[in-house]
Design an enzyme around this catalytic site. Structure first.
Site, PDB file in Angstrom:
ATOM      1  N   LYS A  10      -3.179  -2.830   5.844  1.00  0.00           N
ATOM      2  CA  LYS A  10      -2.808  -3.643   4.684  1.00  0.00           C
ATOM      3  C   LYS A  10      -2.789  -5.144   5.003  1.00  0.00           C
ATOM      4  O   LYS A  10      -2.745  -5.539   6.188  1.00  0.00           O
ATOM      5  CB  LYS A  10      -1.434  -3.176   4.179  1.00  0.00           C
ATOM      6  CG  LYS A  10      -1.455  -1.745   3.640  1.00  0.00           C
ATOM      7  CD  LYS A  10      -0.127  -1.392   2.974  1.00  0.00           C
ATOM      8  CE  LYS A  10      -0.154   0.033   2.462  1.00  0.00           C
ATOM      9  NZ  LYS A  10       1.105   0.374   1.758  1.00  0.00           N
ATOM     10  N   TYR A  50      -3.939   2.711  -6.928  1.00  0.00           N
ATOM     11  CA  TYR A  50      -2.555   3.211  -6.905  1.00  0.00           C
ATOM     12  C   TYR A  50      -2.127   3.769  -8.270  1.00  0.00           C
ATOM     13  O   TYR A  50      -0.931   3.791  -8.558  1.00  0.00           O
ATOM     14  CB  TYR A  50      -1.610   2.088  -6.484  1.00  0.00           C
ATOM     15  CG  TYR A  50      -1.510   1.871  -4.978  1.00  0.00           C
ATOM     16  CD1 TYR A  50      -1.102   2.891  -4.117  1.00  0.00           C
ATOM     17  CD2 TYR A  50      -1.788   0.635  -4.415  1.00  0.00           C
ATOM     18  CE1 TYR A  50      -0.989   2.686  -2.741  1.00  0.00           C
ATOM     19  CE2 TYR A  50      -1.673   0.417  -3.037  1.00  0.00           C
ATOM     20  CZ  TYR A  50      -1.266   1.459  -2.212  1.00  0.00           C
ATOM     21  OH  TYR A  50      -1.141   1.260  -0.849  1.00  0.00           O
ATOM     22  N   PHE A  58       8.021  -0.396  -8.478  1.00  0.00           N
ATOM     23  CA  PHE A  58       7.401  -1.289  -7.490  1.00  0.00           C
ATOM     24  C   PHE A  58       5.899  -1.503  -7.731  1.00  0.00           C
ATOM     25  O   PHE A  58       5.254  -2.238  -6.992  1.00  0.00           O
ATOM     26  CB  PHE A  58       7.616  -0.752  -6.065  1.00  0.00           C
ATOM     27  CG  PHE A  58       7.101   0.654  -5.828  1.00  0.00           C
ATOM     28  CD1 PHE A  58       5.765   0.882  -5.575  1.00  0.00           C
ATOM     29  CD2 PHE A  58       7.967   1.737  -5.852  1.00  0.00           C
ATOM     30  CE1 PHE A  58       5.284   2.164  -5.350  1.00  0.00           C
ATOM     31  CE2 PHE A  58       7.506   3.029  -5.627  1.00  0.00           C
ATOM     32  CZ  PHE A  58       6.150   3.243  -5.380  1.00  0.00           C
ATOM     33  N   ARG A  86      -0.437  10.777   8.803  1.00  0.00           N
ATOM     34  CA  ARG A  86       0.888  10.523   8.197  1.00  0.00           C
ATOM     35  C   ARG A  86       1.958  10.485   9.287  1.00  0.00           C
ATOM     36  O   ARG A  86       2.878   9.670   9.239  1.00  0.00           O
ATOM     37  CB  ARG A  86       1.224  11.610   7.171  1.00  0.00           C
ATOM     38  CG  ARG A  86       0.216  11.735   6.041  1.00  0.00           C
ATOM     39  CD  ARG A  86       0.395  10.760   4.939  1.00  0.00           C
ATOM     40  NE  ARG A  86       1.653  10.892   4.234  1.00  0.00           N
ATOM     41  CZ  ARG A  86       1.992  10.143   3.201  1.00  0.00           C
ATOM     42  NH1 ARG A  86       1.175   9.189   2.765  1.00  0.00           N
ATOM     43  NH2 ARG A  86       3.146  10.313   2.587  1.00  0.00           N
ATOM     44  N   THR A  92       7.482   5.715   5.095  1.00  0.00           N
ATOM     45  CA  THR A  92       7.074   4.588   4.236  1.00  0.00           C
ATOM     46  C   THR A  92       7.921   3.355   4.512  1.00  0.00           C
ATOM     47  O   THR A  92       7.415   2.243   4.624  1.00  0.00           O
ATOM     48  CB  THR A  92       7.219   4.986   2.746  1.00  0.00           C
ATOM     49  OG1 THR A  92       6.461   6.171   2.531  1.00  0.00           O
ATOM     50  CG2 THR A  92       6.723   3.886   1.831  1.00  0.00           C
ATOM     51  N   ARG A 103       4.222   2.221  11.720  1.00  0.00           N
ATOM     52  CA  ARG A 103       5.099   1.422  10.855  1.00  0.00           C
ATOM     53  C   ARG A 103       6.322   0.906  11.610  1.00  0.00           C
ATOM     54  O   ARG A 103       6.798  -0.198  11.347  1.00  0.00           O
ATOM     55  CB  ARG A 103       5.482   2.221   9.612  1.00  0.00           C
ATOM     56  CG  ARG A 103       4.332   2.263   8.606  1.00  0.00           C
ATOM     57  CD  ARG A 103       4.613   3.178   7.468  1.00  0.00           C
ATOM     58  NE  ARG A 103       3.623   3.086   6.402  1.00  0.00           N
ATOM     59  CZ  ARG A 103       3.384   4.056   5.539  1.00  0.00           C
ATOM     60  NH1 ARG A 103       4.043   5.205   5.624  1.00  0.00           N
ATOM     61  NH2 ARG A 103       2.478   3.893   4.592  1.00  0.00           N
ATOM     62  N   ASN A 113       4.093  -2.558   4.509  1.00  0.00           N
ATOM     63  CA  ASN A 113       4.315  -1.549   5.551  1.00  0.00           C
ATOM     64  C   ASN A 113       3.071  -1.222   6.392  1.00  0.00           C
ATOM     65  O   ASN A 113       2.926  -0.118   6.900  1.00  0.00           O
ATOM     66  CB  ASN A 113       4.939  -0.294   4.932  1.00  0.00           C
ATOM     67  CG  ASN A 113       4.050   0.384   3.923  1.00  0.00           C
ATOM     68  OD1 ASN A 113       2.983  -0.126   3.607  1.00  0.00           O
ATOM     69  ND2 ASN A 113       4.474   1.525   3.414  1.00  0.00           N
ATOM     70  N   HIS A 116      -1.714   2.387   5.059  1.00  0.00           N
ATOM     71  CA  HIS A 116      -1.691   3.458   4.062  1.00  0.00           C
ATOM     72  C   HIS A 116      -2.472   4.645   4.607  1.00  0.00           C
ATOM     73  O   HIS A 116      -3.459   4.456   5.322  1.00  0.00           O
ATOM     74  CB  HIS A 116      -2.356   2.979   2.756  1.00  0.00           C
ATOM     75  CG  HIS A 116      -2.663   4.090   1.806  1.00  0.00           C
ATOM     76  ND1 HIS A 116      -1.734   4.579   0.922  1.00  0.00           N
ATOM     77  CD2 HIS A 116      -3.776   4.845   1.639  1.00  0.00           C
ATOM     78  CE1 HIS A 116      -2.279   5.582   0.239  1.00  0.00           C
ATOM     79  NE2 HIS A 116      -3.509   5.758   0.657  1.00  0.00           N
ATOM     80  N   GLU A 127      -9.523   8.887  -2.913  1.00  0.00           N
ATOM     81  CA  GLU A 127      -9.404   7.560  -2.281  1.00  0.00           C
ATOM     82  C   GLU A 127     -10.672   7.183  -1.512  1.00  0.00           C
ATOM     83  O   GLU A 127     -11.117   6.040  -1.552  1.00  0.00           O
ATOM     84  CB  GLU A 127      -8.157   7.528  -1.385  1.00  0.00           C
ATOM     85  CG  GLU A 127      -6.888   7.630  -2.220  1.00  0.00           C
ATOM     86  CD  GLU A 127      -5.588   7.675  -1.416  1.00  0.00           C
ATOM     87  OE1 GLU A 127      -5.628   7.724  -0.173  1.00  0.00           O
ATOM     88  OE2 GLU A 127      -4.521   7.642  -2.057  1.00  0.00           O
TER      89      GLU A 127
HETATM   90  P1  CMP Z   1       1.665   3.594   0.543  1.00  0.00           P
HETATM   91  O1  CMP Z   1       1.718   4.670   1.546  1.00  0.00           O
HETATM   92  O2  CMP Z   1       0.424   2.772   0.490  1.00  0.00           O
HETATM   93  O3  CMP Z   1       1.921   4.213  -0.921  1.00  0.00           O
HETATM   94  C1  CMP Z   1       2.519   3.487  -1.979  1.00  0.00           C
HETATM   95  C2  CMP Z   1       3.013   2.138  -1.552  1.00  0.00           C
HETATM   96  O4  CMP Z   1       3.975   1.531  -2.411  1.00  0.00           O
HETATM   97  C3  CMP Z   1       3.780   2.273  -0.240  1.00  0.00           C
HETATM   98  O5  CMP Z   1       2.898   2.593   0.808  1.00  0.00           O
HETATM   99  C4  CMP Z   1       4.443   0.899  -0.155  1.00  0.00           C
HETATM  100  O6  CMP Z   1       3.562  -0.096   0.305  1.00  0.00           O
HETATM  101  C5  CMP Z   1       4.731   0.600  -1.631  1.00  0.00           C
HETATM  102  N1  CMP Z   1       6.145   0.702  -1.988  1.00  0.00           N
HETATM  103  C6  CMP Z   1       6.912  -0.341  -2.358  1.00  0.00           C
HETATM  104  N2  CMP Z   1       8.152   0.046  -2.647  1.00  0.00           N
HETATM  105  C7  CMP Z   1       8.206   1.387  -2.481  1.00  0.00           C
HETATM  106  C8  CMP Z   1       9.223   2.353  -2.624  1.00  0.00           C
HETATM  107  N3  CMP Z   1      10.454   2.036  -3.027  1.00  0.00           N
HETATM  108  N4  CMP Z   1       8.926   3.631  -2.344  1.00  0.00           N
HETATM  109  C9  CMP Z   1       7.656   3.969  -1.956  1.00  0.00           C
HETATM  110  N5  CMP Z   1       6.647   3.065  -1.799  1.00  0.00           N
HETATM  111  C10 CMP Z   1       6.915   1.779  -2.054  1.00  0.00           C
END
Ligand code: CMP
Length: 138
Positions: A10, A50, A58, A86, A92, A103, A113, A116, A127
């Protein structure tokens, strides 16, 4: 049999100069890079990618963040790639991520974070197809 998953390094991690270190973690864990490209994505491209999160609070901030700078789009290959990536990424929210995960090492916040990874076979297929044409997957 090898499985494919989709991943993004990211914009936060690219900005901080962590791309090479993250790629090294990925390769060390046994993943092959089937495809990789650097790209700056638009807000609309982020929204489409997304879309499953469209109703989440968010969503807007996430799509803005994803279009703040270049990122790396990747297709990764190995046995059990989806679950293994994962695990390698960690939770996350980096505050909850296990020691040794990407992470834990490189992410700054739940939104910024670092990486992805697809969460299931159907999302991986969507995707990969969203960002890559068949001829780009070697
Ligand atoms: P990702 O695994 O790319 O999937 C969704 C993304 O939303 C997550 O990583 C974060 O970058 C973002 N995100 C921001 N806030 C939240 C939250 N509260 N819970 C989950 N994902 C979040």
């Amino acid at each position: 049999m090898a499985q494919r998953t989709f991943s993004i390094i990211k914009p936060d991690a690219v900005r901080k100069g962590y791309t090479g270190a993250i790629l090294a973690e990925i390769e060390k864990a046994g993943f092959k890079l089937a495809a990789i490209k650097k790209q700056a994505i638009s807000n609309d491209q982020a929204k489409g990618f997304y879309h499953v999160h469209a109703e989440r609070p968010f969503f807007k901030d996430l799509c803005t963040f994803m279009s703040t700078g270049p990122l790396f789009l990747m297709v990764l290959e190995k046995e059990n790639a989806i679950a293994d990536l994962r695990k390698l990424m960690g939770a996350t929210n980096p505050a909850n991520a296990e020691e040794g995960t990407i992470r834990k090492k490189f992410a700054g916040s739940i939104q910024e974070n670092a990486i992805h990874g697809s969460d299931a076979e159907d999302t991986a297929a969507f995707e990969i197809g969203y960002w890559f044409a068949g001829y780009e997957l070697i």
